[in-house]
Design a protein around this motif. Structure first.
Motif, PDB file in Angstrom:
ATOM      1  N   HIS A 146      -3.179  -0.365  -4.617  1.00  0.00           N
ATOM      2  CA  HIS A 146      -2.225  -1.145  -4.397  1.00  0.00           C
ATOM      3  C   HIS A 146      -0.891  -0.428  -4.882  1.00  0.00           C
ATOM      4  O   HIS A 146      -0.924   0.445  -5.626  1.00  0.00           O
ATOM      5  N   GLY A 188     -14.056  -0.428   6.527  1.00  0.00           N
ATOM      6  CA  GLY A 188     -13.948  -1.287   5.433  1.00  0.00           C
ATOM      7  C   GLY A 188     -15.349  -2.012   5.367  1.00  0.00           C
ATOM      8  O   GLY A 188     -16.025  -2.206   4.210  1.00  0.00           O
ATOM      9  N   GLY A 189     -16.085  -1.997   6.609  1.00  0.00           N
ATOM     10  CA  GLY A 189     -17.251  -2.801   6.487  1.00  0.00           C
ATOM     11  C   GLY A 189     -18.640  -2.079   6.732  1.00  0.00           C
ATOM     12  O   GLY A 189     -19.516  -2.153   5.860  1.00  0.00           O
ATOM     13  N   VAL A 196     -11.316  -2.083  11.047  1.00  0.00           N
ATOM     14  CA  VAL A 196     -11.514  -2.823   9.850  1.00  0.00           C
ATOM     15  C   VAL A 196     -13.061  -2.906   9.675  1.00  0.00           C
ATOM     16  O   VAL A 196     -13.531  -2.680   8.387  1.00  0.00           O
ATOM     17  N   TRP A 246       1.383  -6.802   8.610  1.00  0.00           N
ATOM     18  CA  TRP A 246       0.047  -6.908   7.875  1.00  0.00           C
ATOM     19  C   TRP A 246      -0.367  -8.303   7.751  1.00  0.00           C
ATOM     20  O   TRP A 246      -1.600  -8.643   7.997  1.00  0.00           O
ATOM     21  N   ARG A 253       0.886  -0.966  -0.116  1.00  0.00           N
ATOM     22  CA  ARG A 253       0.035   0.020   0.134  1.00  0.00           C
ATOM     23  C   ARG A 253       1.069   1.148  -0.109  1.00  0.00           C
ATOM     24  O   ARG A 253       2.086   1.160   0.373  1.00  0.00           O
ATOM     25  N   THR A 298     -19.018   0.642   3.333  1.00  0.00           N
ATOM     26  CA  THR A 298     -19.203  -0.127   2.151  1.00  0.00           C
ATOM     27  C   THR A 298     -20.694  -0.721   2.108  1.00  0.00           C
ATOM     28  O   THR A 298     -21.285  -0.365   1.251  1.00  0.00           O
ATOM     29  N   GLN A 346      -7.175  -0.186  -9.392  1.00  0.00           N
ATOM     30  CA  GLN A 346      -8.383  -1.269 -10.231  1.00  0.00           C
ATOM     31  C   GLN A 346      -9.497  -0.326 -10.769  1.00  0.00           C
ATOM     32  O   GLN A 346     -10.134   0.193  -9.642  1.00  0.00           O
ATOM     33  N   GLY A 388     -11.976  -6.258  -4.899  1.00  0.00           N
ATOM     34  CA  GLY A 388     -10.595  -6.070  -5.110  1.00  0.00           C
ATOM     35  C   GLY A 388     -10.223  -7.458  -5.403  1.00  0.00           C
ATOM     36  O   GLY A 388     -10.733  -8.165  -5.931  1.00  0.00           O
ATOM     37  N   ALA A 389      -8.727  -7.486  -5.396  1.00  0.00           N
ATOM     38  CA  ALA A 389      -8.144  -8.720  -5.831  1.00  0.00           C
ATOM     39  C   ALA A 389      -6.609  -9.137  -5.100  1.00  0.00           C
ATOM     40  O   ALA A 389      -6.180  -8.222  -4.393  1.00  0.00           O
ATOM     41  N   ARG A 445      -4.735  -8.692  -1.162  1.00  0.00           N
ATOM     42  CA  ARG A 445      -5.309  -7.669  -0.293  1.00  0.00           C
ATOM     43  C   ARG A 445      -6.918  -7.595  -0.483  1.00  0.00           C
ATOM     44  O   ARG A 445      -7.647  -6.869  -0.253  1.00  0.00           O
ATOM     45  N   ARG A 478      -3.962  -9.948   9.010  1.00  0.00           N
ATOM     46  CA  ARG A 478      -4.777 -10.285   7.831  1.00  0.00           C
ATOM     47  C   ARG A 478      -5.094 -11.959   8.243  1.00  0.00           C
ATOM     48  O   ARG A 478      -6.353 -12.352   8.043  1.00  0.00           O
ATOM     49  N   CYS A 506     -10.927  -8.190  -0.029  1.00  0.00           N
ATOM     50  CA  CYS A 506     -11.536  -7.629   1.044  1.00  0.00           C
ATOM     51  C   CYS A 506     -11.662  -9.044   1.843  1.00  0.00           C
ATOM     52  O   CYS A 506     -12.468  -9.820   1.407  1.00  0.00           O
ATOM     53  N   PRO A 507     -11.148  -8.904   2.886  1.00  0.00           N
ATOM     54  CA  PRO A 507     -11.445 -10.178   3.936  1.00  0.00           C
ATOM     55  C   PRO A 507     -12.925 -10.270   4.305  1.00  0.00           C
ATOM     56  O   PRO A 507     -13.339 -11.196   4.975  1.00  0.00           O
TER      57      PRO A 507
HETATM   58  C1  HEM Z   1     -20.176  -4.648  -0.028  1.00  0.00           C
HETATM   59  C2  HEM Z   1     -19.468  -4.606   1.081  1.00  0.00           C
HETATM   60  C3  HEM Z   1     -17.801  -4.431   0.568  1.00  0.00           C
HETATM   61  C4  HEM Z   1     -17.125  -3.987  -0.393  1.00  0.00           C
HETATM   62  C5  HEM Z   1     -17.832  -3.757  -1.771  1.00  0.00           C
HETATM   63  C6  HEM Z   1     -15.657  -4.126  -0.173  1.00  0.00           C
HETATM   64  C7  HEM Z   1     -14.819  -3.823  -1.059  1.00  0.00           C
HETATM   65  C8  HEM Z   1     -13.548  -3.797  -0.554  1.00  0.00           C
HETATM   66  C9  HEM Z   1     -12.351  -3.534  -1.672  1.00  0.00           C
HETATM   67  C10 HEM Z   1     -12.671  -3.154  -3.108  1.00  0.00           C
HETATM   68  C11 HEM Z   1     -11.407  -3.647  -0.844  1.00  0.00           C
HETATM   69  C12 HEM Z   1      -9.651  -3.192  -1.350  1.00  0.00           C
HETATM   70  C13 HEM Z   1      -9.294  -4.579  -1.895  1.00  0.00           C
HETATM   71  C14 HEM Z   1      -7.969  -4.556  -2.555  1.00  0.00           C
HETATM   72  O1  HEM Z   1      -7.059  -3.782  -2.261  1.00  0.00           O
HETATM   73  O2  HEM Z   1      -7.599  -4.944  -3.735  1.00  0.00           O
HETATM   74  C15 HEM Z   1     -11.325  -3.877   0.263  1.00  0.00           C
HETATM   75  C16 HEM Z   1     -10.437  -4.100   1.520  1.00  0.00           C
HETATM   76  C17 HEM Z   1     -10.903  -4.428   2.690  1.00  0.00           C
HETATM   77  N1  HEM Z   1     -12.154  -4.669   3.291  1.00  0.00           N
HETATM   78 FE1  HEM Z   1     -13.973  -4.588   2.300  1.00  0.00          FE
HETATM   79  N2  HEM Z   1     -15.572  -4.299   1.168  1.00  0.00           N
HETATM   80  C18 HEM Z   1     -16.989  -4.690   1.896  1.00  0.00           C
HETATM   81  C19 HEM Z   1     -17.196  -5.177   3.085  1.00  0.00           C
HETATM   82  C20 HEM Z   1     -16.317  -5.430   4.115  1.00  0.00           C
HETATM   83  C21 HEM Z   1     -16.574  -5.839   5.392  1.00  0.00           C
HETATM   84  C22 HEM Z   1     -17.990  -6.177   6.011  1.00  0.00           C
HETATM   85  C23 HEM Z   1     -15.217  -5.976   5.968  1.00  0.00           C
HETATM   86  C24 HEM Z   1     -15.135  -6.241   7.330  1.00  0.00           C
HETATM   87  C25 HEM Z   1     -15.578  -7.214   8.176  1.00  0.00           C
HETATM   88  C26 HEM Z   1     -14.466  -5.377   5.085  1.00  0.00           C
HETATM   89  C27 HEM Z   1     -12.991  -5.348   5.460  1.00  0.00           C
HETATM   90  C28 HEM Z   1     -12.135  -4.956   4.613  1.00  0.00           C
HETATM   91  C29 HEM Z   1     -10.609  -4.925   4.803  1.00  0.00           C
HETATM   92  C30 HEM Z   1      -9.891  -5.179   6.280  1.00  0.00           C
HETATM   93  C31 HEM Z   1      -9.903  -4.446   3.911  1.00  0.00           C
HETATM   94  C32 HEM Z   1      -8.354  -4.268   3.724  1.00  0.00           C
HETATM   95  C33 HEM Z   1      -7.691  -5.660   3.264  1.00  0.00           C
HETATM   96  C34 HEM Z   1      -6.330  -5.600   3.134  1.00  0.00           C
HETATM   97  O3  HEM Z   1      -5.628  -4.428   2.925  1.00  0.00           O
HETATM   98  O4  HEM Z   1      -5.661  -6.368   3.446  1.00  0.00           O
HETATM   99  N3  HEM Z   1     -14.968  -4.950   3.961  1.00  0.00           N
HETATM  100  N4  HEM Z   1     -12.989  -4.173   0.291  1.00  0.00           N
END
Ligand code: HEM
Length: 513
Positions: free
Chosen positions: A330, A259-260, A255, A124, A100, A263, A351, A393-394, A397, A128, A399-400
């Motif tokens: 990324h 993140g959650g 997170v 990280w 990142r 979104t 992306q 995403g992809a 990284r 993760r 999305c967990p």
């Molecule tokens: C519709 C709901 C959601 C969408 C569309 C979404 C989408 C995304 C996207 C596009 C990324 C970036 C991935 C990448 O770097 O390629 C991401 C990362 C992440 N998301 Fe989500 N997300 C959603 C829900 C959630 C939820 C519910 C959580 C937690 C429980 C969450 C936790 C995270 C975390 C921790 C990352 C960072 C991962 C990393 O950098 O290792 N997301 N998400």
């Protein structure tokens, strides 16, 4: 004199850049991917589109191809406009492309513990892994009761105060996060824990106790329980988890919040907008609910395999207006070659999820909200590309929280449609207000409701558009009225109750107040 010296310095700098480009890495001899012409020093900084850049980048790809190179001052940026390029670079070469951006402000503002923003590396990876234990495809099944509760809570809040729609969504998903992460029971409304968590996150606080005045001990205890669970699951020595012990409380919620919560809330906004604009979609979904779930209860996860149209509708919500249209950036670690082009070390890789999810070859008429695109003979057509392959995403990284959010979206959408009709608001003369889809620019792109005069009318409109179901076909109308009667107002407390859900068989007695 000064001007000449400056010019000389600039020329030397340019020359040095060129020489360096051809000496230090074999890939540097290769051309950079195509892109708009860059200006000296500022590069393409002046070209970067300010409004809905994902649409602009998709346009550019018609001229430059699906991999576009830009430079903002000294920062190389590569825009990936196709799933193929994303797969090649972020999935197959993920060991090089999962870093990142280092933004000093992230550390300085105390957000350095947020795994979503962490540099690629051991720290990280350990975070993760922990989140994976809690959020993997099998683990999320145990959160079903939380999703039931969240949906029912949302129905009650929406019924009482529809204009507070946006606040209710954040509150409900925030409360669910606290409950999942720490096992804490959050009050139906205005819980001080969620309020202080939100406040503290906004301020970038680092440790849990200061986030939760008066509640710190509780959170700490719960986070250590969580930690113990994680350690057992991983089978690692407790001591090795020291760093996580220090930061896990903060990180779990961190997170969930950016993140959650943001979104999921954003996808639900998009769902409301789509229901207002496409009443026939809503009607089909409600007919399916009436047929599969019936009218004696709210939807459950056991119904999901039979709710094909609702499943398709959820997919379309993810696709139609992606909440993170450019994903999360990324960064590449080393120089690389791709399709004969040089991808410099340290490139920001974006992306263009919007372009991928609006690719007319995969999704004909992509601007239309059309769940039918995912169906064949009334069932999910697995040959149609699932938007989840891009929307989350992809690579390493990815999305967990994707499995968790999939459950959350399904339960929210199905429950709202089972109980409410979402219709355009009506003007004083009885005409429906014409609504236009409008998306905001930013990392998160939010669906807004605007009338054709451009008046921002988001929350106010909700009061009008959310109605107990009563405007369906005759058959559904009568049966739906029964559903609504069941979701009756409790005369003594003014609370909405859903009597059949207090049934112990459903296992939710404790959450229906
Ligand atoms: C519709 C709901 C959601 C969408 C569309 C979404 C989408 C995304 C996207 C596009 C990324 C970036 C991935 C990448 O770097 O390629 C991401 C990362 C992440 N998301 Fe989500 N997300 C959603 C829900 C959630 C939820 C519910 C959580 C937690 C429980 C969450 C936790 C995270 C975390 C921790 C990352 C960072 C991962 C990393 O950098 O290792 N997301 N998400």
């Amino acid at each position: 004199m000064f001007a000449i010296a400056l010019l000389g310095a600039l020329v030397l700098l340019l020359l040095w850049g060129r020489i360096n480009r051809f000496t230090s890495s074999p890939y540097r001899k290769l051309p950079l991917p195509p892109g708009p012409r860059s200006l000296p020093f500022v590069g393409n900084a002046l070209h970067l589109p300010k409004l809905l850049p994902w649409r602009e980048y998709a346009q550019w790809s018609k001229e430059y191809g699906d991999v576009i190179f830009l430079r903002a001052f000294s920062q190389p940026i590569v825009i990936l406009n196709s799933l193929e390029a994303v797969d090649d670079l972020l999935e197959r070469r993920s060991s090089n492309n999962s870093d990142r951006l280092t933004v000093e402000m992230i550390e300085l503002s105390g957000w350095g513990w947020n795994p979503g923003l962490m540099r690629y590396g051991t720290r990280w990876r350990r975070h993760r892994r922990s989140f994976h234990q809690l959020m993997n495809q099998n683990a999320v099944a145990k959160y079903e009761p939380y999703h039931y509760e969240a949906a029912r809570r949302l129905l009650r809040l929406l019924y009482h105060e529809p204009t507070e729609f946006a606040r209710h969504l954040r509150y409900v998903f925030g409360a669910t996060s606290l409950e999942v992460a720490y096992g804490i029971q959050v009050a139906e409304k205005d819980d001080p824990l969620t309020a202080s968590a939100e406040r503290a996150l906004a301020a970038g606080s680092e440790y849990i106790p200061s986030w939760f005045p008066g509640g710190g001990f509780k959170i700490k205890a719960n986070s250590f329980m969580l930690l113990e669970r994680v350690s057992c699951l991983e089978g690692e020595a407790y001591a090795q988890e020291e760093e996580i012990a220090k930061n896990l409380s903060a990180a779990v919620y961190a997170v969930f919040v950016p993140g959650g919560i943001d979104t999921t809330v954003t996808v639900v906004h998009c769902f409301f907008l789509a229901m207002v604009l496409y009443p026939q979609v809503q009607m089909r979904a409600q007919e399916e609910l009436a047929r599969v779930v019936g009218v004696e209860r709210l939807p459950r996860f056991e119904d999901r395999p039979y709710l094909h149209y609702i499943n398709a509708l959820c997919k379309e919500c993810l696709r139609w207006q992606p909440v993170l249209p450019l994903g999360v950036a990324h960064r590449s670690i080393s120089d690389d070659e791709y399709r004969g082009f040089h991808i410099p070390a340290g490139s920001v890789l974006l992306q263009n999820l919007w372009a991928i999810l609006h690719d007319p070859k995969a999704y004909p008429d992509p601007e239309e909200f059309r769940p039918e695109r995912f169906l064949k003979n009334g069932e999910l057509d697995l040959s149609v590309r699932d938007p989840a392959v891009a929307a989350f995403g992809a690579g390493r990284r990815i999305c967990p929280g994707r499995y968790f959010s999939d459950m959350s979206l399904f339960m929210t959408v199905a429950s709202i449609l089972q109980v409410f009709n979402i219709t355009p608001p009506v003007e004083s003369q009885g005409q429906p207000v014409k609504i236009e889809p409008k998306m905001t620019t930013g990392t998160f792109s939010l669906a807004l409701f605007r009338d054709i005069n451009g008046t921002f009318a988001h929350a106010a409109l909700l009061a009008d558009i959310l109605k107990p179901s009563n405007a369906l076909s005759n058959r559904v109308l009568t049966r739906r009225s029964i559903v609504w009667d069941d979701v009756a107002m409790q005369p003594s407390t003014g609370e909405v109750v859903i009597p059949y859900l207090t049934n112990k068989n459903v296992g939710l007695a404790s959450i229906i107040k």
